[in-house]
Enzyme design. Structure first.
Site, short mmCIF file in Angstrom:
data_model
loop_
_atom_site.label_atom_id
_atom_site.label_comp_id
_atom_site.label_asym_id
_atom_site.label_seq_id
_atom_site.Cartn_x
_atom_site.Cartn_y
_atom_site.Cartn_z
N THR A 13 36.28 21.31 82.88
CA THR A 13 36.07 21.56 81.44
C THR A 13 37.24 21.10 80.57
O THR A 13 37.13 21.10 79.35
CB THR A 13 35.84 23.06 81.19
OG1 THR A 13 36.94 23.81 81.70
CG2 THR A 13 34.55 23.53 81.86
N GLY A 14 38.34 20.69 81.18
CA GLY A 14 39.48 20.19 80.41
C GLY A 14 39.24 18.76 79.94
O GLY A 14 38.26 18.11 80.31
N ARG A 102 53.60 15.07 93.36
CA ARG A 102 54.09 13.71 93.13
C ARG A 102 55.38 13.38 93.87
O ARG A 102 55.61 12.23 94.26
CB ARG A 102 54.28 13.47 91.63
CG ARG A 102 52.98 13.44 90.86
CD ARG A 102 53.22 13.34 89.36
NE ARG A 102 51.96 13.42 88.61
CZ ARG A 102 51.89 13.73 87.33
NH1 ARG A 102 52.99 13.98 86.64
NH2 ARG A 102 50.72 13.78 86.72
N CYS A 132 50.82 10.15 83.11
CA CYS A 132 50.05 9.20 82.30
C CYS A 132 50.89 8.05 81.76
O CYS A 132 50.45 6.90 81.75
CB CYS A 132 49.35 9.94 81.16
SG CYS A 132 50.39 11.13 80.29
N GLN A 159 53.67 9.61 72.70
CA GLN A 159 52.55 10.17 73.42
C GLN A 159 51.61 10.97 72.50
O GLN A 159 52.05 11.80 71.71
CB GLN A 159 53.05 11.04 74.57
CG GLN A 159 53.85 10.23 75.58
CD GLN A 159 54.37 11.05 76.75
OE1 GLN A 159 55.48 10.83 77.22
NE2 GLN A 159 53.59 11.99 77.24
N LYS A 216 59.85 12.77 84.97
CA LYS A 216 58.72 12.17 85.68
C LYS A 216 58.79 10.65 85.62
O LYS A 216 58.62 9.97 86.63
CB LYS A 216 57.40 12.67 85.08
CG LYS A 216 57.12 14.14 85.29
CD LYS A 216 55.91 14.59 84.47
CE LYS A 216 55.74 16.09 84.49
NZ LYS A 216 54.63 16.55 83.62
N ARG A 238 56.33 13.07 71.08
CA ARG A 238 54.93 13.37 70.78
C ARG A 238 54.63 12.91 69.36
O ARG A 238 55.40 13.20 68.43
CB ARG A 238 54.67 14.87 70.90
CG ARG A 238 53.21 15.26 70.75
CD ARG A 238 52.40 14.92 71.98
NE ARG A 238 52.73 15.77 73.12
CZ ARG A 238 52.34 15.53 74.37
NH1 ARG A 238 51.61 14.46 74.63
NH2 ARG A 238 52.67 16.35 75.35
N HIS A 245 48.70 6.53 74.61
CA HIS A 245 50.16 6.59 74.69
C HIS A 245 50.73 5.19 74.52
O HIS A 245 50.20 4.22 75.09
CB HIS A 245 50.61 7.13 76.05
CG HIS A 245 50.37 8.60 76.25
ND1 HIS A 245 49.82 9.40 75.28
CD2 HIS A 245 50.61 9.40 77.33
CE1 HIS A 245 49.75 10.64 75.75
NE2 HIS A 245 50.21 10.67 76.98
N ASN A 318 45.59 7.48 77.75
CA ASN A 318 46.16 8.47 78.66
C ASN A 318 45.12 9.32 79.37
O ASN A 318 45.40 9.89 80.43
CB ASN A 318 47.13 9.39 77.89
CG ASN A 318 46.49 10.03 76.67
OD1 ASN A 318 46.14 9.33 75.71
ND2 ASN A 318 46.33 11.34 76.69
#
Length: 351
Positions: A13-14, A102, A132, A159, A216, A238, A245, A318
């Site tokens: 649902t995301g 990761r 992403c 982003q 990351k 952001r 992105h 993204n």
């Protein structure tokens, strides 16, 4: 029953989970069945899947994960650490979109166009999807690194709010409407107002001043390219954009690469399109990339402050290539490499 893989989409649902369902349908992925799972709060919701409708089930309702051949996870690190091993131990291949796996030594971190060979060593049955922004970055710089090893990468990301999920999208939408109606805004998702603003931090910085989002980029790039000698510095910001992105990147190879040669190397790489080869004003923007599968590159130019440096601009969706599409492409690549097939009695069939 249709032939193909029995697929579970976890976190359906995301924003990324919904995009996973869309990508599976768009690419006619070989599914015998697809089931959607999410938190108990979402149970019973209906989701579109091609011409079908899926009813969301609770992840906790799964008593036997061996009924699945493939699980696409986008449910956050905490739940992934608990549930991914349960699926993998049952013989189900797990492709996880969170940051949970990761950095695990036995978990491949894969962008299929760059390091598909790493899928051959997925001994735990879990494969990680990179961050992403990392995906777009390595797609563009991998061909340069293969031509002349890179010794340094400097990247600044811009982003979009969809990187925060549906709540980020809703906050930008709400604040924009409030400002147009001369109303006050109260940040809920971000520490400051995101509408008509740029936030110089994504998350809390560590003792050295770097956020997890920046870390990351600085670690995942090395693992994907298979070279821990590259020096990477990242700044992640952001911006008030819904999807897409963008990255401003400077690379320093050990030996200079001609600008035209660099542009040609990038253009020849699978999954990448150089958009301004014929018109310098056609450099890519987030508006160009929303809903697209390719990573777009432009503004390849010499860095005059460095003997070998090159600067470039990268844009990617993204939600698609930065998450859902890359996950599905990993599964497709595993099928091609005969690493993923329908199971029989709890084990993967191979021919």
């Amino acid at each position: 029953m249709k032939s193909g893989l029995r697929v579970a989409v976890v976190g359906a649902t995301g924003a990324v989970g919904r995009e996973m369902l869309q990508v599976l349908s768009d690419r006619h992925f070989p599914c015998a069945s697809v089931r959607a799972f999410a938190s108990p709060n979402s149970v019973g919701k209906l989701l579109d899947f091609g011409e079908d409708t899926l009813r969301v089930e609770s992840l906790e309702s799964i008593s036997d994960p061996s009924v699945f051949d493939l699980a696409l996870f986008s449910c956050g690190s905490e739940r992934s650490l608990v549930w991914a091993p349960r699926f993998a131990r049952s013989g189900c291949i797990v492709i996880d979109n969170s940051s949970a796996w990761r950095n695990h030594d036995k978990v491949p971190l894969v962008v299929p166009e760059v390091n598909a060979q790493d899928l051959d060593d997925a001994s735990l049955g879990v494969i990680a999807v990179p961050n992403c922004s990392t995906i777009g970055l390595v797609q563009a710089i991998a061909p340069l690194h293969r031509n002349q090893p890179l010794r340094r990468v400097v990247v600044t990301t811009f982003q979009s709010v969809s990187g925060s999920g549906r709540k980020g999208i809703e906050e930008l939408d709400r604040q924009t409407r409030q400002l147009f109606n001369a109303q006050g805004t109260e940040p809920k998702v971000y520490p400051k107002r995101i509408a008509f603003n740029v936030l110089p931090l994504i998350g809390e910085p560590d003792v050295d001043g770097y956020t997890a989002e920046e870390r990351k980029l600085m670690t995942e790039t090395l693992k994907i390219l298979g070279d821990d000698q590259i020096q990477v510095i990242a700044t992640a910001t952001r911006v008030p954009v819904f999807v897409g992105h963008a990255l401003s990147v400077v690379v320093e190879p050990v030996k200079a690469i001609d600008v035209d040669d660099a542009r040609a190397l990038i253009a020849d790489h699978p999954g990448v399109l150089v958009t301004d080869a014929e018109s310098v004003m056609n450099a890519p923007t987030p508006e160009d990339i929303a809903g697209e599968d390719l990573t777009l590159v432009g503004r390849v130019r010499r860095d005059p402050s460095s003997e070998t440096g090159l600067a470039l601009w990268i844009v990617s969706d993204n939600l698609r290539k930065g998450a859902a599409l890359n996950a599905v492409q990993i599964a497709e690549t595993m099928i091609q490499r005969r690493l993923l097939a329908p199971k029989h009695k709890g084990r993967q069939e191979t021919q």
